[in-house]
Design a protein around this motif. Structure first.
Motif, short mmCIF file in Angstrom:
data_model
loop_
_atom_site.label_atom_id
_atom_site.label_comp_id
_atom_site.label_asym_id
_atom_site.label_seq_id
_atom_site.Cartn_x
_atom_site.Cartn_y
_atom_site.Cartn_z
N ALA A 139 0.83 -1.20 0.00
CA ALA A 139 0.00 0.00 0.00
C ALA A 139 0.87 1.25 0.00
CB ALA A 139 -0.93 0.01 1.20
N HIS A 140 0.44 2.22 -0.75
CA HIS A 140 1.07 3.55 -0.75
C HIS A 140 -0.01 4.55 -1.11
CE1 HIS A 140 3.77 6.88 -1.30
NE2 HIS A 140 3.34 7.03 -2.54
N ASN A 141 -0.16 5.59 -0.33
CA ASN A 141 -1.28 6.52 -0.50
C ASN A 141 -0.95 7.70 -1.41
OD1 ASN A 141 -2.81 4.93 1.16
ND2 ASN A 141 -2.55 6.23 2.98
N ARG A 177 3.74 5.74 -9.92
CA ARG A 177 4.81 4.87 -10.42
C ARG A 177 5.26 3.86 -9.37
NH1 ARG A 177 6.55 9.86 -12.74
NH2 ARG A 177 8.03 10.17 -11.03
N VAL A 178 5.29 4.28 -8.11
CA VAL A 178 5.67 3.37 -7.02
C VAL A 178 4.69 2.20 -6.95
CG1 VAL A 178 5.77 3.14 -4.51
CG2 VAL A 178 6.91 5.06 -5.63
N LEU A 179 3.40 2.49 -7.00
CA LEU A 179 2.38 1.46 -6.95
C LEU A 179 2.48 0.53 -8.16
CD1 LEU A 179 -0.50 3.77 -5.73
CD2 LEU A 179 0.24 1.71 -4.53
N LYS A 200 -2.59 -1.17 -3.16
CA LYS A 200 -3.67 -0.45 -2.49
C LYS A 200 -3.30 1.01 -2.26
CE LYS A 200 -6.00 -0.63 2.05
NZ LYS A 200 -6.04 -1.36 3.34
N THR A 201 -4.29 1.89 -2.29
CA THR A 201 -4.04 3.30 -2.01
C THR A 201 -5.26 3.93 -1.35
OG1 THR A 201 -3.08 5.32 -2.96
CG2 THR A 201 -4.92 4.33 -4.15
N THR A 247 -8.61 10.70 -10.88
CA THR A 247 -7.69 9.98 -10.01
C THR A 247 -7.96 8.48 -10.05
OG1 THR A 247 -7.51 11.90 -8.55
CG2 THR A 247 -6.81 9.78 -7.64
N LEU A 248 -9.23 8.10 -10.01
CA LEU A 248 -9.58 6.68 -10.11
C LEU A 248 -9.12 6.09 -11.44
CD1 LEU A 248 -13.17 6.67 -8.54
CD2 LEU A 248 -11.08 5.73 -7.55
N GLN A 249 -9.27 6.85 -12.51
CA GLN A 249 -8.81 6.38 -13.82
C GLN A 249 -7.29 6.21 -13.83
OE1 GLN A 249 -10.37 9.21 -16.65
NE2 GLN A 249 -12.48 8.60 -16.31
N ASP A 250 -6.58 7.15 -13.21
CA ASP A 250 -5.12 7.05 -13.14
C ASP A 250 -4.69 5.82 -12.35
OD1 ASP A 250 -4.93 9.42 -14.54
OD2 ASP A 250 -4.61 10.66 -12.75
N LEU A 251 -5.39 5.54 -11.26
CA LEU A 251 -5.05 4.38 -10.42
C LEU A 251 -5.27 3.07 -11.17
CD1 LEU A 251 -6.58 5.59 -7.04
CD2 LEU A 251 -4.15 5.40 -7.59
N ARG A 252 -6.37 2.98 -11.88
CA ARG A 252 -6.62 1.76 -12.66
C ARG A 252 -5.59 1.61 -13.77
NH1 ARG A 252 -7.43 -2.01 -11.17
NH2 ARG A 252 -8.54 -3.02 -12.87
N ALA A 253 -5.19 2.72 -14.38
CA ALA A 253 -4.19 2.66 -15.45
C ALA A 253 -2.85 2.18 -14.92
CB ALA A 253 -4.04 4.04 -16.10
N HIS A 254 -2.62 2.33 -13.61
CA HIS A 254 -1.38 1.88 -12.99
C HIS A 254 -1.59 0.58 -12.19
CE1 HIS A 254 -0.27 5.98 -14.07
NE2 HIS A 254 0.99 5.63 -13.92
N HIS A 255 -2.69 -0.10 -12.49
CA HIS A 255 -2.97 -1.46 -11.98
C HIS A 255 -3.11 -1.54 -10.45
CE1 HIS A 255 -2.05 -2.51 -16.09
NE2 HIS A 255 -0.83 -2.01 -15.95
N VAL A 256 -3.67 -0.49 -9.86
CA VAL A 256 -3.94 -0.51 -8.43
C VAL A 256 -5.23 -1.31 -8.19
CG1 VAL A 256 -4.46 0.89 -6.39
CG2 VAL A 256 -2.77 1.68 -8.06
#
Length: 360
Positions: free
Chosen positions: A206-208, A231-233, A252-253, A269-278
């Motif tokens: 997890a990283h927020n 990028r970390v996630l 997780k975030t 933000t949700l779209q960005d997270l999904r694009a980075h496989h969170v």
């Protein structure tokens, strides 16, 4: 009448002695008492009823508090004044309590404007025995899911990655070792530090991101970066899969609402997270820890939290915990992830019958 005028108690100062020689009549008038105390009328940002949490109490709470104190452990539950401490430390219906242990001390090298944790450019040195102490405490509690987090330690070359990894490794060596979630710093984006933590055997990385892109400079420390967090996630999952360290690793975030974000900001933000496989996202209300911290822009209605939960699930997130008092290490989320990991473990491990057939 003979006392010195400089020490006389005057109306408007609530019993405080003050040098009033240079004060005008209006300054010391009883009608000005409120102004002297800087009282405000009822604020439009007064906490609503849905943000009131239960007072911490109960046998589980007292037992966990005593253990944390006796082993000199720091918990984010206490340091960050989490509103759920009574619920989480008090335990669920089965009496199982949860706590988020904070590693590497109680002093952070960063100064995010929403956070109540102490800050310093050079915190005290790491306690080399902490991984053992934390591992011992967690194994004694007999939990089946634990959360570790830490302060940022930009003063260390690896950001404290090895210290975190040693703690996870110690826990995983115990009999009936629990699932371990680690809420990590960004390690300034260093791949070697991320790899070190992944190699320790954790189950959830997890990283927020904390907030939306446009508000990141105002909400987080200047060294924190929205894209770097993404990028970390992403790299955590990529490394775990490519190196086959843990192909089932969950990322997780968490996002705070009430900081001034728009619906469009949150959607992006949700779209960005999904694009980075969170895989997992949580939403919670930002609450101002003290007057010196960033002010709350708005208290978000519970219905809005439900809205974002629905949106996140429709976008394909594995799980979303969303509510005014939800925090990144919210125990309802821990129960879901525990059950999910159990199910995944059962599906990937060969059954006893299959093993017998193979052996014969």
């Amino acid at each position: 009448t003979s006392e010195n005028s400089s020490s006389r108690i005057k109306p408007g100062f609530a019993g405080r002695t003050s040098n009033v020689d240079n004060q005008s009549a209006s300054d010391i008038s009883p009608s000005n008492l409120g102004q002297k105390f800087k009282r405000n009328p009822r604020s439009q940002h007064r906490k609503p009823e849905w943000l009131k949490a239960a007072i911490p109490n109960g046998e589980n709470y007292r037992k966990l508090h005593e253990t944390v104190s006796s082993l000199n452990l720091a918990t984010v539950c206490e340091e960050a004044r989490c509103p759920n401490i009574g619920e989480c430390w008090g335990g669920n219906e089965s009496g199982v309590a949860t706590a988020t242990i904070m590693l590497m001390g109680d002093t952070c090298t960063r100064a995010c404007r929403f956070c109540n944790i102490k800050t310093a450019k050079a915190p005290p040195p790491l306690d080399e025995n902490e991984p053992y102490r934390v591992g011992k405490a967690i194994l004694e509690w007999g939990l089946d899911y634990v959360v570790l987090t830490s302060v940022d330690r930009d003063d260390l070359s690896d950001g404290g990655a090895k210290h975190i990894a040693d703690t996870v490794f110690t826990i995983k060596q115990g009999d009936k070792a629990p699932y371990v979630e680690v809420l990590t710093p960004d390690f300034q984006g260093q791949h070697a530090s991320i790899e070190c933590v992944i190699d320790s055997g954790l189950d959830v990385f997890a990283h927020n991101v904390e907030t939306v892109r446009s508000l990141t400079p105002r909400v987080r420390d200047r060294r924190a970066d929205y894209d770097q967090s993404l990028r970390v996630l992403q790299y955590a999952k990529q490394y775990a899969h490519e190196q086959k360290v843990n192909t089932a690793l969950i990322t997780k975030t968490s996002i705070m609402l009430g900081c001034g974000e728009s619906d469009a900001d949150v959607q992006q933000t949700l779209q960005d997270l999904r694009a980075h496989h969170v895989d997992v996202v949580t939403f919670g209300q930002y609450l101002q820890p003290s007057r010196k911290h960033m002010k709350v822009d708005a208290y978000v209605e519970p219905t809005k939290f439900e809205h974002w939960k629905t949106v996140a699930e429709e976008m394909g997130f594995l799980y979303c915990a969303s509510g005014p008092l939800v925090r990144s290490s919210y125990k309802a989320g821990e129960y879901f992830l525990r059950d999910y990991l159990n199910k995944n473990k059962e599906e990937t491990e060969p059954s006893t019958e299959t093993t017998k057939t193979t052996d014969s």
